[in-house]
Design a protein around this motif. Structure first.
Motif, PDB file in Angstrom:
ATOM      1  N   ILE A  92     107.384  27.652  50.399  1.00 12.95           N
ATOM      2  CA  ILE A  92     108.374  26.692  49.925  1.00 12.95           C
ATOM      3  C   ILE A  92     108.986  27.296  48.679  1.00 12.95           C
ATOM      4  O   ILE A  92     108.268  27.648  47.730  1.00 12.95           O
ATOM      5  CB  ILE A  92     107.748  25.331  49.575  1.00 12.95           C
ATOM      6  CG1 ILE A  92     107.154  24.669  50.811  1.00 12.95           C
ATOM      7  CG2 ILE A  92     108.808  24.421  48.935  1.00 12.95           C
ATOM      8  CD1 ILE A  92     106.449  23.352  50.535  1.00 12.95           C
TER       9      ILE A  92
ATOM     10  N   LYS B 177     114.715  30.188  40.860  1.00 17.07           N
ATOM     11  CA  LYS B 177     113.905  29.789  42.013  1.00 17.07           C
ATOM     12  C   LYS B 177     112.485  30.287  41.828  1.00 17.07           C
ATOM     13  O   LYS B 177     112.219  31.176  41.016  1.00 17.07           O
ATOM     14  CB  LYS B 177     114.477  30.325  43.321  1.00 17.07           C
ATOM     15  CG  LYS B 177     114.462  31.833  43.436  1.00 17.07           C
ATOM     16  CD  LYS B 177     115.078  32.285  44.751  1.00 17.07           C
ATOM     17  CE  LYS B 177     115.065  33.799  44.853  1.00 17.07           C
ATOM     18  NZ  LYS B 177     115.588  34.255  46.136  1.00 17.07           N
TER      19      LYS B 177
ATOM     20  N   SER C 255     115.610  20.571  45.056  1.00 15.71           N
ATOM     21  CA  SER C 255     116.213  21.523  45.980  1.00 15.71           C
ATOM     22  C   SER C 255     115.143  22.510  46.426  1.00 15.71           C
ATOM     23  O   SER C 255     114.629  23.284  45.617  1.00 15.71           O
ATOM     24  CB  SER C 255     117.367  22.276  45.315  1.00 15.71           C
ATOM     25  OG  SER C 255     118.369  21.382  44.915  1.00 15.71           O
TER      26      SER C 255
ATOM     27  N   GLU D 146     105.982  21.911  55.982  1.00 13.77           N
ATOM     28  CA  GLU D 146     107.138  21.095  56.360  1.00 13.77           C
ATOM     29  C   GLU D 146     107.111  19.699  55.743  1.00 13.77           C
ATOM     30  O   GLU D 146     108.096  19.283  55.116  1.00 13.77           O
ATOM     31  CB  GLU D 146     107.258  21.041  57.890  1.00 13.77           C
ATOM     32  CG  GLU D 146     108.616  20.582  58.379  1.00 13.77           C
ATOM     33  CD  GLU D 146     108.743  19.080  58.387  1.00 13.77           C
ATOM     34  OE1 GLU D 146     109.862  18.587  58.148  1.00 13.77           O
ATOM     35  OE2 GLU D 146     107.738  18.377  58.626  1.00 13.77           O
TER      36      GLU D 146
ATOM     37  N   CYS E 192     107.698  20.066  51.911  1.00 16.72           N
ATOM     38  CA  CYS E 192     109.084  20.380  51.579  1.00 16.72           C
ATOM     39  C   CYS E 192     109.959  19.142  51.766  1.00 16.72           C
ATOM     40  O   CYS E 192     110.829  18.855  50.932  1.00 16.72           O
ATOM     41  CB  CYS E 192     109.582  21.543  52.443  1.00 16.72           C
ATOM     42  SG  CYS E 192     111.219  22.142  51.954  1.00 16.72           S
ATOM     43  N   SER E 193     109.736  18.411  52.824  1.00 19.45           N
ATOM     44  CA  SER E 193     110.494  17.178  53.062  1.00 19.45           C
ATOM     45  C   SER E 193     110.309  16.194  51.912  1.00 19.45           C
ATOM     46  O   SER E 193     111.266  15.550  51.470  1.00 19.45           O
ATOM     47  CB  SER E 193     110.057  16.521  54.368  1.00 19.45           C
ATOM     48  OG  SER E 193     110.416  17.321  55.464  1.00 19.45           O
TER      49      SER E 193
ATOM     50  N   LEU F 283     112.313  17.271  48.912  1.00 29.89           N
ATOM     51  CA  LEU F 283     113.717  16.950  49.137  1.00 29.89           C
ATOM     52  C   LEU F 283     113.969  15.452  48.942  1.00 29.89           C
ATOM     53  O   LEU F 283     114.980  15.065  48.338  1.00 29.89           O
ATOM     54  CB  LEU F 283     114.152  17.390  50.538  1.00 29.89           C
ATOM     55  CG  LEU F 283     114.143  18.901  50.784  1.00 29.89           C
ATOM     56  CD1 LEU F 283     114.387  19.190  52.247  1.00 29.89           C
ATOM     57  CD2 LEU F 283     115.163  19.609  49.903  1.00 29.89           C
TER      58      LEU F 283
ATOM     59  N   TYR G 220     103.575  26.846  58.455  1.00 26.63           N
ATOM     60  CA  TYR G 220     104.756  26.000  58.505  1.00 26.63           C
ATOM     61  C   TYR G 220     104.388  24.529  58.670  1.00 26.63           C
ATOM     62  O   TYR G 220     104.952  23.665  57.991  1.00 26.63           O
ATOM     63  CB  TYR G 220     105.692  26.451  59.636  1.00 26.63           C
ATOM     64  CG  TYR G 220     107.002  25.722  59.621  1.00 26.63           C
ATOM     65  CD1 TYR G 220     108.066  26.205  58.870  1.00 26.63           C
ATOM     66  CD2 TYR G 220     107.177  24.542  60.336  1.00 26.63           C
ATOM     67  CE1 TYR G 220     109.270  25.536  58.828  1.00 26.63           C
ATOM     68  CE2 TYR G 220     108.380  23.859  60.299  1.00 26.63           C
ATOM     69  CZ  TYR G 220     109.426  24.364  59.547  1.00 26.63           C
ATOM     70  OH  TYR G 220     110.618  23.682  59.506  1.00 26.63           O
TER      71      TYR G 220
ATOM     72  N   TYR H 257     114.334  25.505  44.002  1.00 30.53           N
ATOM     73  CA  TYR H 257     115.511  26.020  43.309  1.00 30.53           C
ATOM     74  C   TYR H 257     115.827  25.190  42.076  1.00 30.53           C
ATOM     75  O   TYR H 257     115.569  23.986  42.022  1.00 30.53           O
ATOM     76  CB  TYR H 257     116.716  26.026  44.247  1.00 30.53           C
ATOM     77  CG  TYR H 257     116.558  26.985  45.401  1.00 30.53           C
ATOM     78  CD1 TYR H 257     116.832  28.336  45.244  1.00 30.53           C
ATOM     79  CD2 TYR H 257     116.100  26.545  46.628  1.00 30.53           C
ATOM     80  CE1 TYR H 257     116.668  29.228  46.288  1.00 30.53           C
ATOM     81  CE2 TYR H 257     115.938  27.429  47.689  1.00 30.53           C
ATOM     82  CZ  TYR H 257     116.225  28.764  47.505  1.00 30.53           C
ATOM     83  OH  TYR H 257     116.048  29.643  48.547  1.00 30.53           O
TER      84      TYR H 257
ATOM     85  N   VAL I 145     110.849  29.300  53.734  1.00 30.35           N
ATOM     86  CA  VAL I 145     111.249  30.631  54.236  1.00 30.35           C
ATOM     87  C   VAL I 145     110.046  31.334  54.804  1.00 30.35           C
ATOM     88  O   VAL I 145     108.917  30.997  54.544  1.00 30.35           O
ATOM     89  CB  VAL I 145     111.900  31.507  53.140  1.00 30.35           C
ATOM     90  CG1 VAL I 145     113.196  30.874  52.686  1.00 30.35           C
ATOM     91  CG2 VAL I 145     110.977  31.727  51.968  1.00 30.35           C
TER      92      VAL I 145
ATOM     93  N   GLU J  91     113.423  24.796  50.109  1.00 30.84           N
ATOM     94  CA  GLU J  91     113.500  25.201  51.508  1.00 30.84           C
ATOM     95  C   GLU J  91     112.260  26.000  51.854  1.00 30.84           C
ATOM     96  O   GLU J  91     111.576  26.540  50.991  1.00 30.84           O
ATOM     97  CB  GLU J  91     114.757  26.014  51.818  1.00 30.84           C
ATOM     98  CG  GLU J  91     114.744  27.416  51.226  1.00 30.84           C
ATOM     99  CD  GLU J  91     115.938  28.258  51.655  1.00 30.84           C
ATOM    100  OE1 GLU J  91     116.602  27.919  52.640  1.00 30.84           O
ATOM    101  OE2 GLU J  91     116.195  29.263  50.976  1.00 30.84           O
TER     102      GLU J  91
END
Length: 93
Positions: free
Chosen positions: A25, A65, A89, A77, A80-81, A84, A73, A28, A93, A91
């Protein structure tokens, strides 16, 4: 025969590494959230210690960042959700 066994072990290891590929994760920088909010979010969502969260927050601020969590993952996930949803910010990768 021994070389063949070593090659087989290496093949198995290569497959295992590919199957458990790690993701990150990335958080940013933004001009909205305060240091304290980001620190608290990292502690809550990513299970950081206070020191980890502070260091990541400083890196995000000055470098733009920072990788804040590494793993599979399926584990990243929902984290990260949640970041958000909190207005950060981020994502995977």
């Amino acid at each position: 025969m021994r070389v063949s066994t070593i090659e087989k072990i290496q093949e198995d290891l290569d497959v295992l590494v590919q199957e458990t590929s790690k993701h990150e994760i990335i958080l940013y920088n933004d001009d909205v959230n305060t240091f304290d909010f980001v620190i608290d979010s990292l502690i809550d969502v990513c299970d950081h210690t206070l020191e980890q969260a502070e260091q990541c927050t400083i890196l995000v601020h000055y470098k733009g960042k920072c990788a804040v969590k590494t793993g599979e993952y399926k584990d990243l996930e929902p984290r990260c959700s949640r970041l958000l949803e909190l207005g950060l910010s981020a994502e995977i990768v």
